[in-house]
Motif scaffolding. Structure first.
Motif, mmCIF file in Angstrom:
data_model
loop_
_atom_site.group_PDB
_atom_site.id
_atom_site.type_symbol
_atom_site.label_atom_id
_atom_site.label_comp_id
_atom_site.label_asym_id
_atom_site.label_seq_id
_atom_site.Cartn_x
_atom_site.Cartn_y
_atom_site.Cartn_z
ATOM 1 N N PRO A 73 0.828 -1.210 0.000
ATOM 2 C CA PRO A 73 0.000 0.000 0.000
ATOM 3 C C PRO A 73 0.864 1.262 0.000
ATOM 4 O O PRO A 73 2.020 1.229 0.420
ATOM 5 C CB PRO A 73 -0.780 -0.090 1.309
ATOM 6 C CG PRO A 73 -0.502 -1.424 1.880
ATOM 7 C CD PRO A 73 0.723 -1.959 1.228
ATOM 8 N N PRO A 74 0.300 2.371 -0.432
ATOM 9 C CA PRO A 74 1.011 3.648 -0.372
ATOM 10 C C PRO A 74 1.341 4.014 1.080
ATOM 11 O O PRO A 74 0.686 3.552 2.021
ATOM 12 C CB PRO A 74 0.019 4.653 -0.957
ATOM 13 C CG PRO A 74 -0.970 3.833 -1.715
ATOM 14 C CD PRO A 74 -1.007 2.499 -1.051
ATOM 15 N N ASP A 75 2.354 4.859 1.268
ATOM 16 C CA ASP A 75 2.795 5.261 2.609
ATOM 17 C C ASP A 75 1.655 5.834 3.445
ATOM 18 O O ASP A 75 1.565 5.579 4.641
ATOM 19 C CB ASP A 75 3.933 6.283 2.518
ATOM 20 C CG ASP A 75 5.229 5.657 2.035
ATOM 21 O OD1 ASP A 75 5.379 4.422 2.168
ATOM 22 O OD2 ASP A 75 6.089 6.394 1.526
ATOM 23 N N GLN A 76 0.785 6.620 2.826
ATOM 24 C CA GLN A 76 -0.333 7.226 3.553
ATOM 25 C C GLN A 76 -1.231 6.140 4.156
ATOM 26 O O GLN A 76 -1.686 6.259 5.288
ATOM 27 C CB GLN A 76 -1.128 8.123 2.607
ATOM 28 C CG GLN A 76 -2.245 8.874 3.278
ATOM 29 C CD GLN A 76 -2.977 9.772 2.288
ATOM 30 O OE1 GLN A 76 -2.768 9.686 1.078
ATOM 31 N NE2 GLN A 76 -3.843 10.627 2.803
ATOM 32 N N ILE A 77 -1.474 5.076 3.429
ATOM 33 C CA ILE A 77 -2.313 3.972 3.933
ATOM 34 C C ILE A 77 -1.576 3.239 5.053
ATOM 35 O O ILE A 77 -2.179 2.882 6.066
ATOM 36 C CB ILE A 77 -2.656 2.995 2.791
ATOM 37 C CG1 ILE A 77 -3.368 3.727 1.686
ATOM 38 C CG2 ILE A 77 -3.389 1.786 3.303
ATOM 39 C CD1 ILE A 77 -4.822 3.572 1.557
ATOM 40 N N LEU A 78 -0.270 3.025 4.877
ATOM 41 C CA LEU A 78 0.511 2.351 5.923
ATOM 42 C C LEU A 78 0.491 3.155 7.224
ATOM 43 O O LEU A 78 0.371 2.587 8.314
ATOM 44 C CB LEU A 78 1.944 2.127 5.451
ATOM 45 C CG LEU A 78 2.129 1.116 4.325
ATOM 46 C CD1 LEU A 78 3.565 1.126 3.818
ATOM 47 C CD2 LEU A 78 1.727 -0.275 4.791
ATOM 48 N N GLN A 79 0.594 4.476 7.120
ATOM 49 C CA GLN A 79 0.542 5.334 8.304
ATOM 50 C C GLN A 79 -0.821 5.251 8.971
ATOM 51 O O GLN A 79 -0.923 5.181 10.192
ATOM 52 C CB GLN A 79 0.876 6.776 7.934
ATOM 53 C CG GLN A 79 2.316 6.980 7.538
ATOM 54 C CD GLN A 79 2.571 8.355 6.931
ATOM 55 O OE1 GLN A 79 1.655 9.154 6.751
ATOM 56 N NE2 GLN A 79 3.823 8.618 6.593
ATOM 57 N N ALA A 80 -1.884 5.255 8.191
ATOM 58 C CA ALA A 80 -3.236 5.145 8.743
ATOM 59 C C ALA A 80 -3.419 3.800 9.436
ATOM 60 O O ALA A 80 -4.032 3.720 10.505
ATOM 61 C CB ALA A 80 -4.274 5.315 7.640
ATOM 62 N N MET A 81 -2.881 2.746 8.850
ATOM 63 C CA MET A 81 -2.973 1.422 9.469
ATOM 64 C C MET A 81 -2.212 1.388 10.789
ATOM 65 O O MET A 81 -2.680 0.814 11.775
ATOM 66 C CB MET A 81 -2.417 0.355 8.524
ATOM 67 C CG MET A 81 -3.287 0.092 7.324
ATOM 68 S SD MET A 81 -2.517 -0.990 6.105
ATOM 69 C CE MET A 81 -2.123 -2.423 7.080
ATOM 70 N N ALA A 82 -1.034 2.018 10.810
ATOM 71 C CA ALA A 82 -0.220 2.036 12.021
ATOM 72 C C ALA A 82 -0.922 2.821 13.128
ATOM 73 O O ALA A 82 -0.961 2.379 14.283
ATOM 74 C CB ALA A 82 1.145 2.640 11.731
#
Length: 95
Positions: A73-82
Motif C-alpha cells: 500500500p502507499p505510505d499514507q495507507i501504511l501510516q493510517a494502518m499504524a
C-alpha cells in the motif's frame, strides 16, 4: 494458450498484454474491497480471471488463475494502518 494463431497474430506481444491486463484487473478487484479483506487470505481474487476473459479470448489465451504475491500500500495507507493499530495495542496491554 487455446488458439496459437490468435495469440500470435492478433496481439503484438500477448505475454505483455496479459500481464498488463492482469495487473489492471487485480487493481480493480482490490479497489472494490476493504484493506483488511485485501490482506486476509479469505478473500482471493477469483473475479480477476473472469474480468479478463473477454479480452483474452480475442487473443487466443485463457487465464485460469491470478495469484497476488505481494500487496504494497502507499505510505499514507501504511501510516493510517499504524495509527489505527496503536490504540488496539495499548488497550491490550492495559487489561
Amino acid at each position: 494458450m487455446v488458439d496459437v494463431r490468435l495469440a500470435l497474430f492478433t496481439n503484438s506481444d500477448y505475454l505483455v498484454s496479459v500481464d498488463n491486463l492482469a495487473r489492471t484487473s487485480v487493481r480493480a478487484v482490490f479497489g472494490s474491497i476493504t484493506l483488511d479483506d485485501a490482506f486476509s487470505s479469505a478473500n482471493e481474487s477469483h473475479d480477476a480471471p473472469d474480468q479478463m476473459e473477454e479480452a483474452t479470448d480475442k487473443w487466443g489465451v485463457r487465464i485460469n488463475r491470478v495469484e497476488v504475491l505481494e500487496i504494497t500500500p502507499p505510505d499514507q495507507i501504511l501510516q493510517a494502518m499504524a495509527s489505527r493499530s496503536k490504540p488496539t495495542r495499548r488497550s491490550g496491554h492495559e487489561s
